[in-house]
Enzyme design. Structure first.
Site, PDB file in Angstrom:
ATOM      1  N   ASP A  53     -11.984 -22.345 -28.755  1.00 20.40           N
ATOM      2  CA  ASP A  53     -10.842 -23.180 -28.389  1.00 20.40           C
ATOM      3  C   ASP A  53     -11.344 -24.156 -27.325  1.00 20.40           C
ATOM      4  O   ASP A  53     -12.412 -23.946 -26.761  1.00 20.40           O
ATOM      5  CB  ASP A  53      -9.766 -22.243 -27.821  1.00 20.40           C
ATOM      6  CG  ASP A  53      -8.564 -22.992 -27.297  1.00 20.40           C
ATOM      7  OD1 ASP A  53      -8.144 -23.937 -27.972  1.00 20.40           O
ATOM      8  OD2 ASP A  53      -8.056 -22.636 -26.225  1.00 20.40           O
ATOM      9  N   ASP A  61      -5.328 -29.803 -29.405  1.00 18.98           N
ATOM     10  CA  ASP A  61      -5.223 -31.053 -28.655  1.00 18.98           C
ATOM     11  C   ASP A  61      -5.492 -32.284 -29.515  1.00 18.98           C
ATOM     12  O   ASP A  61      -5.883 -32.191 -30.665  1.00 18.98           O
ATOM     13  CB  ASP A  61      -6.190 -31.027 -27.474  1.00 18.98           C
ATOM     14  CG  ASP A  61      -5.553 -31.635 -26.237  1.00 18.98           C
ATOM     15  OD1 ASP A  61      -4.737 -32.555 -26.418  1.00 18.98           O
ATOM     16  OD2 ASP A  61      -5.882 -31.222 -25.111  1.00 18.98           O
ATOM     17  N   ASP A  77      -8.379 -18.474 -25.220  1.00 18.12           N
ATOM     18  CA  ASP A  77      -7.734 -17.921 -24.028  1.00 18.12           C
ATOM     19  C   ASP A  77      -6.215 -17.950 -24.088  1.00 18.12           C
ATOM     20  O   ASP A  77      -5.562 -17.454 -23.194  1.00 18.12           O
ATOM     21  CB  ASP A  77      -8.186 -18.704 -22.795  1.00 18.12           C
ATOM     22  CG  ASP A  77      -7.610 -20.089 -22.769  1.00 18.12           C
ATOM     23  OD1 ASP A  77      -7.244 -20.572 -21.702  1.00 18.12           O
ATOM     24  OD2 ASP A  77      -7.515 -20.698 -23.840  1.00 18.12           O
ATOM     25  N   ASP A  94      -4.499 -18.717 -29.824  1.00 20.23           N
ATOM     26  CA  ASP A  94      -5.822 -18.340 -30.355  1.00 20.23           C
ATOM     27  C   ASP A  94      -5.849 -16.919 -30.914  1.00 20.23           C
ATOM     28  O   ASP A  94      -6.863 -16.482 -31.449  1.00 20.23           O
ATOM     29  CB  ASP A  94      -6.891 -18.435 -29.248  1.00 20.23           C
ATOM     30  CG  ASP A  94      -6.929 -19.810 -28.622  1.00 20.23           C
ATOM     31  OD1 ASP A  94      -6.883 -20.793 -29.378  1.00 20.23           O
ATOM     32  OD2 ASP A  94      -7.000 -19.911 -27.383  1.00 20.23           O
TER      33      ASP A  94
END
Length: 1009
Positions: free
Chosen positions: A353, A641, A747, A751
Site C-alpha cells: 500500500d 490514492d 496498514d 488493505d
C-alpha cells in the site's frame, strides 16, 4: 451474500421495516464452539500424512496385524494432535476477544424517551444515531450542518471529505423533532461500491410533501471517522451489508507452499513403502495368506514415512517465530501465524500500500517557484519579508486599485509577485479553520479573537492543509471561513474579508480547482485557480518555463501544483453567473454544459507560481526497496490514492528508478480501447506500468491473461484508485498466473482483504489504526523492518526447515533400509529388527536434540545476508528442498543403511543379539556424525545436543538388556566393529563434501571464507 433489495427506511421507526436486516455484529472467527474440534481435526486429517498414521495406529487393534506395543503408534500421533489443537484454540480465543471488544462499543441513540445508550451490536436499521468525533459504524444521513469525515480505513485516502446534511431537516428546531415528522429514506440495495450512493429523502407531512435526492455527499460509511462536529444519522445498512464488510473477504486458512512440498514427498515415500512391501511378498511367491503379509510389511516399513516430521517442523516453526519476536533489530514485530514463517524465504512479488506504509502521510511544503526565482526551505524568511513589505508599503493607498489590470503592464517588482502568489495560495482551497478550546480559552472566545493556539485546519486533502499552513508561516493567515466568505490576517494584524462567489471543486477528471472571490475592501473580483501541470499548461498564458520546472520538481518527488489568476469586471462576472446557473438547471448532459461554461473563463490566465509539496517517506524506504529489488522480488504498489500522487511517491521512493520509462495506461472503458492500449504497452520494453483501478477492471474483464502476462514482466507496477476488493483480486491473479508466492504489506482497513489473500500478509502498525496488523500473519512497526524479516528470518526459516525435513526423512529411511536388508536375508520374514523402546528411542531421545538443533544452523551471518540480498534470489528457485536434493538424501540413506546392516551381519559372531547391538550403535553414531556433517555454523546448543544424545544412549544401555547384550558391548571386539562400520558409512560422505566445497562451492561460502 443473499439477495439484496432496495429499502424504505422510516426515520426513528425500526419496527416499520418491510424485510429482515442482519444484526450489526463483527465476526472474524474461523470456527464456533461446535465446529472447533471437528474442523481442526478435519484440517489435520485432510493431510495425507496424518490420515496415514491414524489408519496405522488403528490397525494395531487387529490381532493378526499387531507388531508390538500399542504405545509405539498411538503416543506420537496423540502428541502431534494435542499440540495442534492447543495452538488453534489460543488463536481462536484471541480473535473472539477482539471481536467482542468491537461489538461492545457504545453509541447514543435518539428515541422518544430522549437520548439512550446502545451497544454497537444493538443498532438496527432505522435508528437515529448521534455520532460525535469517534468511529462511526453504519451509513447515515447527516443532520445538523455540514461535517468532515476521514475515510482512510475504507479507501486509503487520508484527506478529509465534506459531508452535507439533508436541507429540509435543517429547518427543524431540535434533533428530537426528527422523531415527530413523518419521513423516510429510500435507499439502493447494499453493494460494494464505496464511491457512490443513490437514494431519496421524503417528508410526507410537509405542505407540499418534500422530496430530496441523496448522494454520496449525504452519507457516512461504517469504518469512517467524523473529524469535526456532531452528526445525527439514520441507519440504513448494518452488519454484513456494510460497505466495509462487503469489501472484506473471509480469512482463509493459509497453508505454506513448503508444507505442500513436504506433503508431496511423503506421498512419494508412501509409494515406495507399498512397492517395497509388494516386492517382499512377491519374493515369497505370494505363499499362504499373502494379503495379511502385505499389511504386516506395510506396518513393518511404516518408518519410511516419518511421523516425527510434522512435529519437528511445527516445533521448528515455533522456534523461528520466537526468533523473529526476539530480534532486537526489528523491535515490536509480532508473528500472528506461526505456521508459515518459511514462506517469507521465497517471496517473488511484494504488493504494498502507499499511504502510511511507504509514506508517513505528512505533507511538507518544500518549494515556491515564480519562474525567474525559486524559494526553497532555507529561503522562506525572504518570502516572509516580501509579504511583510507588500502590506506595510501598500497599505496607505489601498483604496485605489493597484495597477494590476492597467494597460501600462509595468514589470512587477519581485515583492508584489511573491505577495500575489502567497495571496492566491491562501485563497484557492477548500480549507476551513476550526477553533477548539485549549483549556485556557473556550471555543466561542477563540473563534471571536482568531486565537492561534486553538486553530485546527480541516480540509479534504493534506496537500491543501500544508499549503495553508505555509502561508500562515510566511505571514498571511487563514483565520475564518464559512459557506460564503473567507477572512485572512496580514502580518500587520489587519483582517482582509473576501466574499466567495463561486467555487469549482477539485475532481479526479478535471484535475484542478477554482474559486471566484470579491475583495470586500476594493470590490475587485478575481478568479483564482490551481491544478496539475498537465491541465494548467493549456489554460495559462504562454511561457517558456512551466514545463521544464514542473519536470524538475516532479523528479525530486514533489507534488506540483500550478497557481494562476484572472481579474474579472463586474459585467464579465454577471454574464458568467447567468450562464452558469442556466447550465446547472439543465437535466440532460448537465455536467458537460457546466464544464463548458466554466471553461469559457479558463483561458489566458496569468501564471503566478508553482508550489511543490512532499509527502514524506517512511524512514529507510529507499534502501529497503533497493534490497528487495536486488533480492529478485518485484514490488507492486496498490493504492486508493490519485494517479499523480501515486506516481510521485513511486519515483520518490525509487520504486521506479531514475532512468526507467513509465507507461501511464490511458483510461479505457471498452474492449476496443483496452485492446489498443495493451498493444501500445506491448511495444515498450523494461518500463514501469501505472494504471488506474477502472482501466484495470476493464482489462481484467476482457484480456485477463494478456494483461497479467505483460504486467508480470514489468520491473514495477503502480495501481492507483484501487478498491479493497481489487487489491485482493490482483493478489489472487498473481498467485494463479505465476504460481509464485506473494506478500502483501499494508496498514489500513482497506488493505485487510489483500493481506488475507496473499501467501504472507504483513501489517504495518500505522496512524490508520491496527486493523491491518491484527488481520496480518506478521505485523511490523515500520516498513524498513521488512528487509530483515525476509532477507534474514525468511531465508533462515526456509533453509533450516528444508534441512530439518530432509534429515528427518534420512533418519527414518536409514532404519527402513536396515529393516529391508534384515528381512531379505532372513527369508523375507515380516519380523521387526528393533522392538519396543529401541524404535521409539531412535527417533526421540537418541537423535532428537541434534537433529532439532539444525533449526539454529545458519550459512551466513545476518549482516552478510542483508548486505548481499542476491543470496535470497537463490531460494526463489526452491533449491533447498527439491526432488534433486531429496533423491540425494534417499541415496545416502540407502547406502548408509545397507553398509551398517551388511557390516553387522558380516562381523557378528555367534548370537543374534549381537547384530542388534552392533547395528543399532553404529546407526546412532552415524546419525550424530551426519548432523555434524550437515551443520554449517556451530552453536553451543548443537554441541550440547550431540553430547547429551550420546550420553542418553550410553546410560540407557543398562536398561535395555532385553534387546542388547550388556557384556558384549564392553569388549574390544564390539568397539572396533562399530568403529569400522561407522567409518565406512560416513567417511566417503565427508570426503565428498570436502571435494565439493573445494571445486564447486555454493555462493554463500564464497562470502564467508
Amino acid at each position: 451474500m443473499g439477495d439484496f433489495r432496495p429499502r424504505t427506511v422510516w426515520l426513528g421507526h425500526p419496527e416499520k421495516r418491510e424485510q429482515r436486516y442482519p444484526r450489526n455484529v463483527i465476526n472474524n472467527q474461523k470456527y464456533n464452539f461446535f465446529t472447533f474440534l471437528p474442523a481442526v481435526l478435519f484440517n489435520q486429517f485432510k493431510y495425507f500424512f496424518n490420515l496415514y498414521f491414524l489408519l496405522l495406529a488403528c490397525s494395531q487393534f487387529v490381532k493378526e496385524l499387531r507388531l508390538g506395543a500399542l504405545y509405539t503408534y498411538w503416543v506420537p500421533l496423540g502428541l502431534v494432535l494435542i499440540i495442534t489443537i492447543m495452538r488453534e484454540a489460543v488463536e481462536e480465543i484471541r480473535c473472539y476477544l477482539r471481536d467482542k471488544e468491537m461489538n461492545s462499543q457504545i453509541y447514543s441513540k435518539l428515541s422518544t424517551r430522549g437520548t439512550v445508550k446502545v451497544k454497537s451490536s444493538g443498532i438496527q436499521v432505522g435508528d437515529l444515531i448521534i455520532v460525535e468525533k469517534v468511529l462511526c459504524f453504519h451509513l447515515s444521513i447527516s443532520f445538523p450542518g455540514s461535517c468532515f469525515l476521514r475515510t482512510d480505513q475504507l479507501d486509503g485516502e487520508t484527506d478529509w471529505k465534506l459531508r452535507l446534511p439533508v436541507a429540509c431537516t435543517q429547518r427543524l428546531p431540535t434533533a428530537a423533532d426528527l422523531l415527530q415528522i413523518r419521513s423516510y429514506v429510500y435507499a439502493e440495495e447494499p453493494n460494494i461500491d464505496i464511491h457512490n450512493f443513490i437514494g431519496t429523502f421524503t417528508r410526507e407531512d410537509g405542505d407540499p410533501p418534500v422530496n430530496e435526492s441523496l448522494s454520496i455527499e449525504n452519507t457516512l460509511w461504517a469504518s469512517t471517522v467524523v473529524a469535526s462536529g456532531t452528526v445525527v444519522g439514520v441507519v440504513i445498512y448494518t452488519g454484513k451489508e456494510l460497505r466495509s464488510v462487503m469489501n472484506t473477504s473471509n480469512p482463509r486458512h493459509k497453508v505454506g507452499l513448503f508444507d505442500l512440498e513436504v506433503n508431496c514427498l511423503t506421498k512419494i515415500l508412501f509409494g515406495a513403502l507399498v512397492v517395497v512391501s509388494l516386492v517382499m511378498v512377491a519374493l515369497q511367491h505370494f505363499a499362504g495368506r499373502w494379503y495379511l503379509q502385505i499389511f504386516r510389511f506395510l506396518l513393518l516399513f511404516s518408518h519410511i514415512v516419518p511421523i516425527s516430521l510434522r512435529v519437528n517442523l511445527d516445533m521448528g516453526k515455533m522456534v523461528f517465530s520466537w526468533m523473529i519476536k526476539k530480534d532486537s533489530k526489528i523491535p515490536g514485530t509480532v508473528v500472528r501465524a506461526s505456521t508459515i514463517p518459511e514462506q517469507l524465504g521465497r517471496i517473488s512479488y511484494l504488493l504494498t500500500d502507499k499511504t502510511g506504509t511507504l509514506t508517513q502521510n505528512e505533507m511538507v511544503f518544500r518549494r515556491l517557484h515564480l519562474g525567474t526565482v525559486a524559494y526553497g526551505m532555507d529561503s522562506m524568511d525572504e518570502v516572509q519579508s516580501h509579504v511583510f513589505s507588500a502590506y506595510t508599503q501598500r497599505w496607505p493607498q489601498r483604496n485605489t486599485p493597484v495597477g494590476e489590470a492597467s494597460a501600462t503592464k509595468v514589470r512587477k517588482t519581485i515583492s508584489s509577485r511573491v505577495h500575489e502568489a502567497v495571496k492566491a495560495i491562501a485563497l484557492v482551497h477548500n480549507v476551513t479553520p476550526v477553533y477548539e478550546s485549549n483549556g485556557v480559552t473556550d471555543q466561542a472566545e477563540a473563534e471571536q479573537h482568531y486565537e492561534d493556539t486553538c486553530r485546527v485546519y480541516q480540509a479534504s486533502s493534506p496537500d491543501e492543509v500544508s499549503l495553508v499552513q505555509w502561508t500562515e508561516s510566511v505571514g498571511l493567515t487563514l483565520v475564518g471561513r464559512d459557506q460564503s466568505s473567507m477572512q485572512l490576517r496580514t502580518p500587520t494584524g489587519q483582517i482582509l474579508n473576501f466574499t466567495i462567489l463561486q467555487i469549482f471543486p477539485f475532481t479526479y477528471e478535471s484535475k484542478r480547482m477554482g474559486i471566484i472571490v470579491r475583495d470586500e475592501s476594493t470590490g475587485e473580483i478575481t478568479f483564482y485557480m490551481k491544478g496539475a501541470d498537465v491541465v494548467m499548461a493549456g489554460i495559462v498564458q504562454y511561457n517558456d518555463w512551466l514545463e521544464e520546472e514542473c519536470g524538475n520538481m516532479a523528479r525530486e518527488g514533489l507534488r506540483v501544483l500550478v497557481v494562476s489568476k484572472k481579474s474579472l469586471t463586474e459585467e464579465q462576472y454577471q454574464d458568467f453567473e447567468a450562464r452558469y446557473v442556466q447550465a446547472k438547471l439543465s437535466v440532460h448532459d448537465r455536467s458537460l454544459k457546466v464544464a463548458t461554461v466554466i471553461e469559457s473563463l479558463e483561458m489566458e490566465m496569468e501564471l503566478l507560481c508553482l508550489t511543490g509539496v512532499e509527502d514524506q517517506l517512511q524512514t529507510d524506504v529507499r534502501p529497503t526497496l533497493e534490497i528487495l529489488r536486488n533480492a529478485g522480488i518485484k514490488v507492486w504498489m496498490l493504492t486508493g490514492d490519485k494517479l499523480e500522487t501515486a506516481t510521485c511517491t513511486a519515483k520518490n521512493a525509487h520504486l521506479i528508478t531514475r532512468n526507467q520509462d513509465i507507461h501511464i495506461f490511458r483510461p479505457v472503458t471498452t474492449r476496443g480501447e483496452a485492446h489498443l492500449e495493451l498493444n501500445a504497452f506491448r511495444r515498450k520494453h523494461d518500463c514501469a506500468l501505472v494504471i488506474s483501478g477502472d482501466s484495470l477492471e476493464v482489462c481484467l474483464k476482457y484480456y485477463e491473461y494478456e494483461f497479467m502476462e505483460l504486467a508480470c514482466q514489468c520491473p514495477a507496477v503502480v495501481c492507483c484508485r484501487c478498491t479493497p476488493t481489487q487489491k485482493a483480486q490482483i493478489v489472487r491473479l498473481l498467485q494463479e498466473r505465476t504460481g509464485k508466492l506473494t506478500c502483501a504489506v499494508g496498514d489500513g482497513g482497506n488493505d485487510v482483504s489483500m493481506i488475507q489473500e496473499a501467501d504472507c500478509g504483513v501489517g504495518v502498525e500505522g496512524k490508520e489504526g491496527k486493523q491491518a496488523s491484527l488481520a496480518a500473519d506478521f505485523s511490523v512497526t515500520q516498513f524498513k523492518h521488512l528487509g530483515r524479516l525476509l532477507m534474514v528470518h525468511g531465508r533462515n526459516s526456509y533453509k533450516r526447515s528444508a534441512a530439518l525435513s530432509q534429515f528427518v526423512i534420512h533418519r527414518s529411511l536409514c532404519i527402513s533400509t536396515m529393516q529391508a536388508v534384515f528381512s531379505s536375508v532372513f527369508y523375507f520374514a515380516s519380523v521387526p529388527l528393533y522392538q519396543g523402546f529401541l524404535i521409539i528411542g531412535y527417533s526421540t531421545i537418541y537423535t532428537m536434540f541434534p537433529v532439532f538443533s539444525l533449526v539454529l544452523d545458519k550459512d551466513v551471518k545476518s549482516e552478510v545476508a542483508m548486505l548481499y540480498p542476491e543470496l535470497y534470489k537463490d531460494l526463489l528457485k526452491g533449491r533447498p528442498l527439491s526432488f534433486k536434493t531429496f533423491l540425494i538424501w534417499v541415496l545416502i540413506s540407502i547406502y548408509q543403511g545397507s553398509i551398517i546392516m551388511y557390516g553387522a551381519l558380516l562381523l557378528f559372531e555367534s548370537e543374534f543379539v549381537h547384530i542388534v547391538a552392533i547395528s543399532f550403535t553404529s546407526l546412532i553414531l552415524t546419525e550424530l556424525l551426519m548432523v555434524a556433517l550437515t551443520i554449517q555454523t556451530w552453536h553451543w546448543l548443537m554441541i550440547v545436543g550431540e553430547l547429551l544424545s550420546l550420553a542418553c544412549y550410553v546410560a540407557s544401555l543398562v536398561f535395555l538388556h532385553e534387546f542388547i547384550d550388556v557384556h558384549f558391548i564392553t569388549t574390544v571386539s564390539f568397539l572396533w566393529k562399530v568403529t569400522a562400520i561407522t567409518l565406512v558409512s560416513c567417511l566417503p560422505l565427508y570426503i565428498l563434501k570436502y571435494l565439493r566445497r573445494r571445486f564447486s562451492p555454493p555462493n554463500y561460502s564464497k562470502l564467508t571464507s
